[in-house]
Scaffold this motif. Structure first.
Motif: not given
Ligand SMILES: [Zn+2]
Length: 418
Positions: A230-256
């Motif tokens: 995703y940092t290559w295709s769309t958002d150079r600034n992306w930190r988290k994963t790309r999982i869709v979070n239930n009940g939220s419009a926000c994407i991703g989990v911080d694996v660390n």
């Protein structure tokens, strides 16, 4: 003439591929320095409860926190800081320009590369290119094999490169995870450069040959493949994963923040919109589970476990989730002192080092604590690579080699000393 044509083709590819990318034109990176516990508390709460993009998390009083903002929110953010008497300076004036320059540098190096490897290990590469390189290496070099630790949320392989002159000997292991935070491109590039050093030096370089004869080397160059793609295709600034979070419009989990070591504590967020969102339970994510299983497969053999991150130039040990010091801390400190000594002796790059929670900030659910606490690996470290804020995550490709050389020197010195 040939170079001109190739450069032109790459410029064209660049123009096409950058069409769908988020444009950070006019975005700034501010450096705020909290001077009181109240100011620090304010920055921490702000980070934890919002989607604001902290590049460097608020750590301690008198330690800088870096914040990326768009031009429109500049007035509001600086007013917010001013109301609390938090001083700041502008670190990066226009992130869009920096992104553009980075793409140009990468394209130029690609056009000029005429080596015989699947990739130029002195440049940045996509997930597919890195996988092609590793596959080629495993097919052509008898000491290299690949292991898939699992797949990411979007189905990409989480691949570990294994360098061993005799797998059946069950030698002590040096374990590395890289690019768990997808925008920290220098971390994957450094791991790939070290893989290249070891694989091309075995049999000819006496130091490398001894290190391979003595140990097995295991690298996960891209531990968060979806975020990285995703940092290559769309958002150079992306930190988290790309999982869709239930009940939220926000994407991703911080694996660390998703590991079972102080999971859910301070320095991680329960808000899916935060960049430090920990997920609902430890190991809820395929990416953290893959890392857990890969390191567990070598239980009892792992001598050092290193998590590569950027930026801020730090060498950090367990614990992250509590300021209590582990009983082995004197030994950890000695190892870090030797590593940083050798690293800094290379080009003079200054690093701070010590226990994570004391040296920078309390961070819960991190790899280093899991490797130490649940896998019993005393020499478990997080390294925050270059730089100290000039380029942040957009470290130019011409800094890959010096960064990798100094880091490798530090690691070799440490490994020889423990
Ligand atoms: Zn990181």
């Amino acid at each position: 003439m040939k170079i001109c044509v190739i450069a032109l083709i790459f410029a064209l590819i660049l123009a096409i591929s950058s069409a769908s990318r988020i444009n950070y034109s006019g975005n700034l990176v501010l450096r705020a320095i909290p001077e009181t516990p109240e100011q620090l508390e304010f920055l921490r709460d702000w980070e934890s409860a919002s989607s604001i993009d902290f590049w460097i998390l608020p750590a301690a009083v008198k330690q800088f926190a870096d914040i990326r903002i768009n031009a429109e929110s500049y007035a509001n953010v600086t007013q917010l800081l001013a109301e609390r008497n938090i001083s700041h300076k502008i670190l990066i004036v226009d992130l869009g320009q920096l992104n553009k320059k980075e793409q140009q540098n990468i394209a130029l190096r690609r056009a000029l590369y005429n080596g015989n490897k699947a990739i130029d290990v002195e440049n940045y590469h996509t997930y597919e290119e890195v996988m092609a390189y590793l596959t080629d290496l495993a097919n052509t070099n008898p000491i290299v094999s690949l292991k898939t630790g699992g797949t990411s949320e979007e189905g990409r392989d989480i691949v570990q490169a294994i360098i061993s002159s005799d797998l059946s000997a069950n030698k002590p292991v040096h374990f590395f995870d890289c690019n768990i935070h997808s925008r920290e491109w220098i971390t994957g590039a450094t791991c790939i450069w070290i893989i290249d050093q070891i694989t091309s030096g075995y049999g000819s370089d006496p130091e490398i040959t001894a290190l391979v004869d003595q140990y097995d080397w295991k690298f996960i160059p891209i531990a968060n493949p979806d975020g990285y793609a995703y940092t290559w295709s769309t958002d150079r600034n992306w930190r988290k994963t790309r999982i869709v979070n239930n009940g939220s419009a926000c994407i991703g989990v911080d694996v660390n923040r998703n590991f079972l070591a102080g999971f859910g504590g301070t320095g991680s967020s329960g808000d899916p919109c935060s960049n430090t969102f920990r997920g609902n339970v430890a190991f809820s994510e395929k990416e953290s589970s893959a890392l857990r299983d890969l390191i567990a497969a070598d239980r009892g053999r792992v001598k050092t476990a290193v998590s590569m991150h950027s930026y801020s130039q730090m060498f950090l040990s367990a614990y992250g989730y509590t300021t209590d010091l582990p009983p082995e801390y004197p030994e950890m400190f000695r190892a870090m002192e030797i590593a940083v000594g050798a690293l800094t002796a290379t080009y003079g790059t200054k690093y701070t080092y010590g226990n994570t929670a004391v040296t920078i900030y309390i961070a819960s659910g991190v790899t280093t604590d899991h490797y130490y606490e649940n896998e019993g690996i005393v020499h478990s470290y997080t390294i925050e690579l270059r730089d100290s804020g000039t380029y942040g995550f957009q470290l130019p490709p011409d800094q890959i080699v010096p960064t990798a050389i100094e880091t490798w020197n530090g690691l070799k010195a440490m490994i020889n000393a423990i």
